[in-house]
Design an enzyme around this catalytic site. Structure first.
Site, PDB file in Angstrom:
ATOM      1  N   GLU A  52      -6.471   6.998  -0.584  1.00  0.00           N
ATOM      2  CA  GLU A  52      -6.338   5.786   0.220  1.00  0.00           C
ATOM      3  C   GLU A  52      -6.993   4.599  -0.481  1.00  0.00           C
ATOM      4  O   GLU A  52      -6.437   3.495  -0.505  1.00  0.00           O
ATOM      5  CB  GLU A  52      -6.956   5.992   1.610  1.00  0.00           C
ATOM      6  CG  GLU A  52      -6.160   6.904   2.520  1.00  0.00           C
ATOM      7  CD  GLU A  52      -4.752   6.396   2.795  1.00  0.00           C
ATOM      8  OE1 GLU A  52      -4.525   5.169   2.765  1.00  0.00           O
ATOM      9  OE2 GLU A  52      -3.866   7.237   3.029  1.00  0.00           O
TER      10      GLU A  52
ATOM     11  N   HIS B 174       0.838  -1.207   0.000  1.00  0.00           N
ATOM     12  CA  HIS B 174       0.000   0.000   0.000  1.00  0.00           C
ATOM     13  C   HIS B 174       0.871   1.255   0.000  1.00  0.00           C
ATOM     14  O   HIS B 174       0.603   2.208  -0.742  1.00  0.00           O
ATOM     15  CB  HIS B 174      -0.910  -0.031   1.236  1.00  0.00           C
ATOM     16  CG  HIS B 174      -1.636   1.245   1.513  1.00  0.00           C
ATOM     17  ND1 HIS B 174      -2.961   1.438   1.193  1.00  0.00           N
ATOM     18  CD2 HIS B 174      -1.225   2.414   2.096  1.00  0.00           C
ATOM     19  CE1 HIS B 174      -3.335   2.651   1.563  1.00  0.00           C
ATOM     20  NE2 HIS B 174      -2.286   3.261   2.103  1.00  0.00           N
ATOM     21  N   GLU B 175       1.913   1.260   0.825  1.00  0.00           N
ATOM     22  CA  GLU B 175       2.780   2.441   0.879  1.00  0.00           C
ATOM     23  C   GLU B 175       3.547   2.621  -0.426  1.00  0.00           C
ATOM     24  O   GLU B 175       3.730   3.756  -0.899  1.00  0.00           O
ATOM     25  CB  GLU B 175       3.746   2.313   2.062  1.00  0.00           C
ATOM     26  CG  GLU B 175       3.066   2.241   3.418  1.00  0.00           C
ATOM     27  CD  GLU B 175       2.101   3.388   3.669  1.00  0.00           C
ATOM     28  OE1 GLU B 175       2.305   4.490   3.112  1.00  0.00           O
ATOM     29  OE2 GLU B 175       1.125   3.195   4.412  1.00  0.00           O
TER      30      GLU B 175
END
Length: 313
Positions: free
Chosen positions: A201, A130-131
């Site tokens: 996000e 995700h990062e």
């Protein structure tokens, strides 16, 4: 598009900075605020990542000090077709992580010891994918500069509480203007954070799930991190709330905020979206039962590390 969004953000934050300066000191205060904001914009572009990492006492690690964790990032970065970012570990019991840097060539990822010690290897992979997705989407510049400038605006607003003074030609709105500024300036900065937070996000969740190949790894991690974030305090985040939007889950452990003022989408909605993605991808397998790390940070302090299991997915 991300660079245009960053330019618009910088212009908006500069205008907000000038407005606060005007409320504190009239025209002269506005001009001083403009000069300060211009200098901060330049400084933030080149150094905001270092500032944020320093706020959290993050220490850089390599294959010698944290071989398992760094090896995982290297593997995921290759899958994401990204240059290898710098890797940091924060000595913090709350499970969480963030990415920073002005572009993929100058990026860094940071995870807390709480994340590495309490989640399985598969869940950590979902989080770090995700990062890396934020890095590939060029979100990190906007996220990091916003954290720096929003914190500065809040500091300037607090400064105005003490030096706002009475009404005169240099402070046209007097005490009422000072009170409004102290309340509205941090709120406006938070609104800017929210504007860039929710959609990015969801996008990072989706791309991160595709990078690691298993959406349910990230879904499981989000559930655990969200539950822990309200039980395990992150004191550095409490002292620097303007950085909260950078983390994968809001690190602030205060009372539950209304959705309107949340820097992150609802966690349950993110998990539901990942489950739908898993169904579309035809992968229904959750995290494999590898144990969380009971001590050490993936080799950083000599803790036991399970063997690598080959390619993701």
């Amino acid at each position: 598009m991300n660079y245009l969004r960053t330019a618009i953000l910088l212009a908006g934050m500069t205008a907000l900075f000038m407005a606060v300066g005007f409320l504190i000191g009239g025209r002269s205060g506005m001009m001083i605020a403009f000069v300060v904001a211009a200098g901060m914009n330049i400084f933030s572009y080149w150094n905001s990542d270092k500032m944020v990492l320093s706020m959290y006492g993050a220490r850089q690690v390599d294959r010698a000090s944290a071989p398992e964790f760094v090896g995982m990032i290297e593997e995921l970065a290759q899958r994401a077709k990204l240059p290898m970012p710098r890797v940091y570990i924060m000595d913090n019991p709350q499970p969480n992580a963030f990415a920073t840097g002005r572009n993929p060539e100058n990026a860094a990822v940071a995870a807390t010891t709480g994340l590495l010690n309490s989640l399985s290897r598969e869940e950590v992979a979902g989080v770090m994918a995700h990062e890396l997705a934020h890095i590939r989407n060029h979100d990190t510049l906007t996220m990091t500069i916003t954290a720096t400038l929003a914190g500065a605006i809040s500091m300037l607003a607090n400064f105005g509480m003490f030096f706002g003074g009475g009404r005169d030609e240099n402070r046209p709105f007097g005490a009422l203007g000072t009170i409004a500024m102290v309340i509205l300036a941090p709120l406006a900065a938070m609104v800017v954070q929210m504007a860039i937070s929710r959609s990015r996000e969801y996008e990072a969740d989706k791309l991160g799930a595709e990078i690691c190949g298993q959406p349910l790894w990230l879904a499981s991690a989000l559930a655990k991190i969200s539950n822990a974030a309200h039980q395990v305090p992150n004191m550095e985040a409490e002292h620097n709330p303007a950085t909260a939007h950078m983390f994968i889950i809001n690190p602030l452990s205060g009372a539950r905020m209304d959705n309107l003022f949340s820097t992150h989408p609802n966690t349950e909605n993110r998990i539901a979206a990942l489950r739908e993605l898993a169904a579309r991808m035809g992968v229904g397998r959750g995290p494999a039962p590898s144990a969380p790390r009971s001590g050490g940070a993936w080799g950083d302090t000599g803790g036991a590390v399970p063997p690598r299991r080959g390619p993701w997915g």
